[in-house]
Design a protein around this motif. Structure first.
Motif, PDB file in Angstrom:
ATOM      1  N   UNK A  22       0.815  -1.218   0.000  1.00 42.30           N
ATOM      2  CA  UNK A  22       0.000   0.000   0.000  1.00 42.30           C
ATOM      3  C   UNK A  22       0.852   1.273   0.000  1.00 42.30           C
ATOM      4  N   UNK A  23       2.088   1.211   0.489  1.00 41.92           N
ATOM      5  CA  UNK A  23       2.939   2.405   0.470  1.00 41.92           C
ATOM      6  C   UNK A  23       3.894   2.411  -0.725  1.00 41.92           C
ATOM      7  N   UNK A  24       3.896   1.348  -1.508  1.00 36.32           N
ATOM      8  CA  UNK A  24       4.843   1.196  -2.608  1.00 36.32           C
ATOM      9  C   UNK A  24       4.217   1.500  -3.962  1.00 36.32           C
ATOM     10  N   UNK A  25       5.058   1.954  -4.881  1.00 33.68           N
ATOM     11  CA  UNK A  25       4.608   2.180  -6.245  1.00 33.68           C
ATOM     12  C   UNK A  25       5.538   3.122  -6.974  1.00 33.68           C
ATOM     13  N   UNK A  31      -1.303   6.295  -4.030  1.00 30.92           N
ATOM     14  CA  UNK A  31      -1.405   5.141  -3.146  1.00 30.92           C
ATOM     15  C   UNK A  31      -2.856   4.966  -2.718  1.00 30.92           C
ATOM     16  N   UNK A  32      -3.199   3.769  -2.322  1.00 29.65           N
ATOM     17  CA  UNK A  32      -4.564   3.464  -1.895  1.00 29.65           C
ATOM     18  C   UNK A  32      -4.687   3.732  -0.392  1.00 29.65           C
ATOM     19  N   UNK A  33      -4.898   5.000  -0.052  1.00 32.40           N
ATOM     20  CA  UNK A  33      -4.944   5.396   1.365  1.00 32.40           C
ATOM     21  C   UNK A  33      -6.141   4.785   2.076  1.00 32.40           C
ATOM     22  N   UNK A  34      -7.237   4.561   1.374  1.00 32.73           N
ATOM     23  CA  UNK A  34      -8.407   3.922   2.004  1.00 32.73           C
ATOM     24  C   UNK A  34      -8.046   2.496   2.429  1.00 32.73           C
ATOM     25  N   UNK A  35      -7.293   1.785   1.595  1.00 29.48           N
ATOM     26  CA  UNK A  35      -6.858   0.430   1.951  1.00 29.48           C
ATOM     27  C   UNK A  35      -5.934   0.472   3.155  1.00 29.48           C
ATOM     28  N   UNK A  36      -5.062   1.465   3.207  1.00 29.62           N
ATOM     29  CA  UNK A  36      -4.165   1.587   4.352  1.00 29.62           C
ATOM     30  C   UNK A  36      -4.960   1.828   5.629  1.00 29.62           C
ATOM     31  N   UNK A  37      -5.904   2.738   5.574  1.00 32.16           N
ATOM     32  CA  UNK A  37      -6.727   3.025   6.757  1.00 32.16           C
ATOM     33  C   UNK A  37      -7.467   1.770   7.222  1.00 32.16           C
ATOM     34  N   UNK A  64      -0.538  12.157   5.825  1.00 29.12           N
ATOM     35  CA  UNK A  64      -0.366  13.589   5.566  1.00 29.12           C
ATOM     36  C   UNK A  64       1.099  13.984   5.394  1.00 29.12           C
ATOM     37  N   UNK A  65       1.990  13.372   6.175  1.00 26.92           N
ATOM     38  CA  UNK A  65       3.394  13.789   6.122  1.00 26.92           C
ATOM     39  C   UNK A  65       4.239  12.992   5.133  1.00 26.92           C
ATOM     40  N   UNK A  66       3.832  11.795   4.772  1.00 24.13           N
ATOM     41  CA  UNK A  66       4.637  10.944   3.882  1.00 24.13           C
ATOM     42  C   UNK A  66       4.081  10.826   2.471  1.00 24.13           C
ATOM     43  N   UNK A  67       2.858  11.284   2.249  1.00 23.34           N
ATOM     44  CA  UNK A  67       2.203  11.158   0.939  1.00 23.34           C
ATOM     45  C   UNK A  67       3.081  11.662  -0.202  1.00 23.34           C
ATOM     46  N   UNK A  68       3.584  12.867  -0.089  1.00 23.25           N
ATOM     47  CA  UNK A  68       4.362  13.446  -1.192  1.00 23.25           C
ATOM     48  C   UNK A  68       5.652  12.664  -1.442  1.00 23.25           C
ATOM     49  N   UNK A  69       6.369  12.309  -0.378  1.00 25.47           N
ATOM     50  CA  UNK A  69       7.600  11.545  -0.548  1.00 25.47           C
ATOM     51  C   UNK A  69       7.309  10.217  -1.241  1.00 25.47           C
ATOM     52  N   UNK A  70       6.307   9.487  -0.761  1.00 27.11           N
ATOM     53  CA  UNK A  70       6.012   8.166  -1.307  1.00 27.11           C
ATOM     54  C   UNK A  70       5.608   8.225  -2.776  1.00 27.11           C
ATOM     55  N   UNK A  74       8.647   7.613  -6.046  1.00 20.70           N
ATOM     56  CA  UNK A  74       8.559   6.230  -6.481  1.00 20.70           C
ATOM     57  C   UNK A  74       9.050   5.253  -5.431  1.00 20.70           C
ATOM     58  N   UNK A  75       8.648   5.453  -4.204  1.00 21.63           N
ATOM     59  CA  UNK A  75       9.078   4.609  -3.092  1.00 21.63           C
ATOM     60  C   UNK A  75       8.522   3.193  -3.225  1.00 21.63           C
ATOM     61  N   UNK A  76       9.366   2.211  -2.904  1.00 23.68           N
ATOM     62  CA  UNK A  76       8.951   0.813  -2.917  1.00 23.68           C
ATOM     63  C   UNK A  76       9.621   0.097  -1.749  1.00 23.68           C
ATOM     64  N   UNK A  77       8.856  -0.738  -1.042  1.00 18.59           N
ATOM     65  CA  UNK A  77       9.390  -1.479   0.101  1.00 18.59           C
ATOM     66  C   UNK A  77       8.782  -2.872   0.111  1.00 18.59           C
ATOM     67  N   UNK A  78       9.588  -3.861   0.489  1.00 17.35           N
ATOM     68  CA  UNK A  78       9.083  -5.227   0.560  1.00 17.35           C
ATOM     69  C   UNK A  78       9.802  -5.987   1.665  1.00 17.35           C
ATOM     70  N   UNK A  79       9.170  -7.074   2.103  1.00 16.63           N
ATOM     71  CA  UNK A  79       9.718  -7.900   3.174  1.00 16.63           C
ATOM     72  C   UNK A  79      10.884  -8.732   2.666  1.00 16.63           C
ATOM     73  N   UNK A  80      11.866  -8.915   3.532  1.00 15.59           N
ATOM     74  CA  UNK A  80      12.951  -9.858   3.289  1.00 15.59           C
ATOM     75  C   UNK A  80      12.637 -11.171   4.000  1.00 15.59           C
TER      76      UNK A  80
END
Length: 151
Positions: A22-25, A31-37, A64-70, A74-80
């Protein structure tokens, strides 16, 4: 109380993956903020432990604070590696992660660290994130060997 089932562990594993998704893309993709909520409890806290202190916020404050950065970078994060424990209506996932983004000058940024997710069941029996605590890897605090990506 009973220990969680394999079905519970799979549900938690899926929720952890969705939290990363939800925070990646790519840059410019909303981003799908409704899904995150929906995946977090309304009272959930998200807390980063940093060398200079902690930063803690609600899900709404995070958005509100991370929306623009993400979205701009083009932020992307995944589990190791995920370690999941379930006991009755509570669960914990210790999740190492790797992430990247593009700086405004075009260079690539990268991060790794560990997320500590706490979960609890809601009134419908569904798992939701109760809190998230994370710390970024540093040269003096590398990921433990058993939390590195497996080949």
């Amino acid at each position: 109380m009973e220990r969680g089932t394999q079905e519970d562990a799979r549900a938690i594993e899926h929720l952890v993956a969705e939290a990363y998704t939800v925070i990646s893309g790519p840059a410019g993709e909303p981003r799908d903020w409704a899904a995150m909520r929906a995946m977090y409890w309304p009272c959930a806290r998200m807390t980063a432990i940093r060398a200079d202190g902690t930063e803690s916020c609600t899900v709404e404050e995070y958005i509100a604070t991370k929306r623009d950065f993400l979205t701009d970078r083009g932020f992307s994060e995944s589990a190791l590696v995920n370690r999941i424990e379930v006991f009755g209506a509570i669960a914990h996932a210790w999740s190492s992660y790797s992430g990247d983004w593009t700086e405004p000058d075009g260079t690539q940024g990268a991060t790794r660290g560990i997320n500590s997710f706490q979960f609890r069941r809601d009134e419908n029996g569904e798992w939701r994130i109760h809190s998230l605590l994370w710390q970024v890897e540093t040269p003096s605090l590398p990921l433990p060997a058993d939390m590195e990506a497996r080949a």
